[in-house]
Design a protein around this motif. Structure first.
Motif, PDB file in Angstrom:
ATOM      1  N   ALA A  19       0.833  -1.207   0.000  1.00 30.81           N
ATOM      2  CA  ALA A  19       0.000   0.000   0.000  1.00 30.81           C
ATOM      3  C   ALA A  19       0.866   1.255   0.000  1.00 30.81           C
ATOM      4  N   SER A  20       1.962   1.225   0.726  1.00 30.73           N
ATOM      5  CA  SER A  20       2.850   2.398   0.738  1.00 30.73           C
ATOM      6  C   SER A  20       3.571   2.557  -0.591  1.00 30.73           C
ATOM      7  N   VAL A  21       3.944   1.459  -1.229  1.00 32.78           N
ATOM      8  CA  VAL A  21       4.582   1.530  -2.548  1.00 32.78           C
ATOM      9  C   VAL A  21       3.646   2.204  -3.550  1.00 32.78           C
ATOM     10  N   LEU A  22       2.362   1.909  -3.440  1.00 35.70           N
ATOM     11  CA  LEU A  22       1.384   2.484  -4.366  1.00 35.70           C
ATOM     12  C   LEU A  22       0.918   3.878  -3.951  1.00 35.70           C
ATOM     13  N   GLY A  23       1.418   4.377  -2.828  1.00 33.44           N
ATOM     14  CA  GLY A  23       1.058   5.711  -2.372  1.00 33.44           C
ATOM     15  C   GLY A  23      -0.287   5.783  -1.678  1.00 33.44           C
ATOM     16  N   LEU A  24      -0.819   4.662  -1.250  1.00 33.93           N
ATOM     17  CA  LEU A  24      -2.141   4.631  -0.631  1.00 33.93           C
ATOM     18  C   LEU A  24      -2.128   4.992   0.852  1.00 33.93           C
ATOM     19  N   THR A  25      -0.951   5.073   1.449  1.00 33.63           N
ATOM     20  CA  THR A  25      -0.867   5.310   2.893  1.00 33.63           C
ATOM     21  C   THR A  25      -0.403   6.722   3.239  1.00 33.63           C
ATOM     22  N   ARG A  26      -0.305   7.580   2.289  1.00 35.78           N
ATOM     23  CA  ARG A  26       0.209   8.940   2.537  1.00 35.78           C
ATOM     24  C   ARG A  26      -0.504   9.609   3.701  1.00 35.78           C
ATOM     25  N   GLY A  27       0.255   9.974   4.695  1.00 32.41           N
ATOM     26  CA  GLY A  27      -0.275  10.693   5.839  1.00 32.41           C
ATOM     27  C   GLY A  27      -1.066   9.853   6.818  1.00 32.41           C
ATOM     28  N   SER A  28      -1.319   8.608   6.488  1.00 32.42           N
ATOM     29  CA  SER A  28      -2.118   7.769   7.390  1.00 32.42           C
ATOM     30  C   SER A  28      -1.398   6.488   7.781  1.00 32.42           C
ATOM     31  N   TYR A  78       7.798   3.170  -5.491  1.00 34.03           N
ATOM     32  CA  TYR A  78       7.615   3.786  -4.179  1.00 34.03           C
ATOM     33  C   TYR A  78       7.930   5.283  -4.239  1.00 34.03           C
ATOM     34  N   LEU A  79       9.045   5.634  -4.850  1.00 35.43           N
ATOM     35  CA  LEU A  79       9.415   7.057  -4.961  1.00 35.43           C
ATOM     36  C   LEU A  79       8.452   7.819  -5.868  1.00 35.43           C
ATOM     37  N   ALA A  80       8.042   7.208  -6.969  1.00 36.76           N
ATOM     38  CA  ALA A  80       7.125   7.880  -7.888  1.00 36.76           C
ATOM     39  C   ALA A  80       5.759   8.121  -7.231  1.00 36.76           C
TER      40      ALA A  80
END
Length: 142
Positions: A19-28, A78-80
């Motif tokens: 989820a973090s690799v896909l950017g789904l966890t930003r800020g949460s 992850y970076l993208a």
């Protein structure tokens, strides 16, 4: 030790890493890790009445360590997906690439997660036992 339970709950760490690799966890991400810990604690206290501290420790160690490994394996994605993380990695010590910095942190994150989840599971198990009260044969007659 119930290794089947430990491995299955540790899979939540892989899920969090993905989820973090896909950017789904930003800020949460912190809140999601707390939800993961609560869920794991409930399952461990119910399914592993013996050694809840060790069960929690191993779930946290493996799950917490696997999330950064997933980030390492899919580092460019992850970076993208997380531009704010890319900016933070610009401050990584020279000589150690950002991708390998994530890999070096994996055992540290796993150890901290393991200790924290182990203690939470131990405390959860103590609260459940205390709530149930002493068994009928435990009363001391005077």
């Amino acid at each position: 030790m119930n290794w089947k339970l430990i491995v299955s709950l540790s899979g939540l760490g892989v899920l969090m890493g993905g989820a973090s690799v896909l950017g789904l966890t930003r800020g949460s991400e912190g809140v999601l890790w707390l939800v993961f810990a609560a869920l794991a604690t409930v399952v461990i206290v119910r399914k592993a009445q013996t050694r809840p501290l060790l069960h929690g420790f191993f779930v946290g160690l493996i799950g917490g360590g696997l999330a950064p490994v997933v980030q390492f394996l899919f580092f460019s994605t992850y970076l993208a997906s997380n531009p704010e993380v890319a900016e933070q990695f610009s401050r990584v010590p020279s000589g150690l690439g950002a991708r390998y910095f994530v890999l070096v942190l994996a055992p540290v994150i796993g150890l901290v997660s393991g200790v924290a989840l182990g203690l939470i599971c131990w405390l959860g198990a103590r609260l459940v036992v205390r709530r149930k009260g002493p068994a009928a044969g435990d009363a001391i007659s005077g």
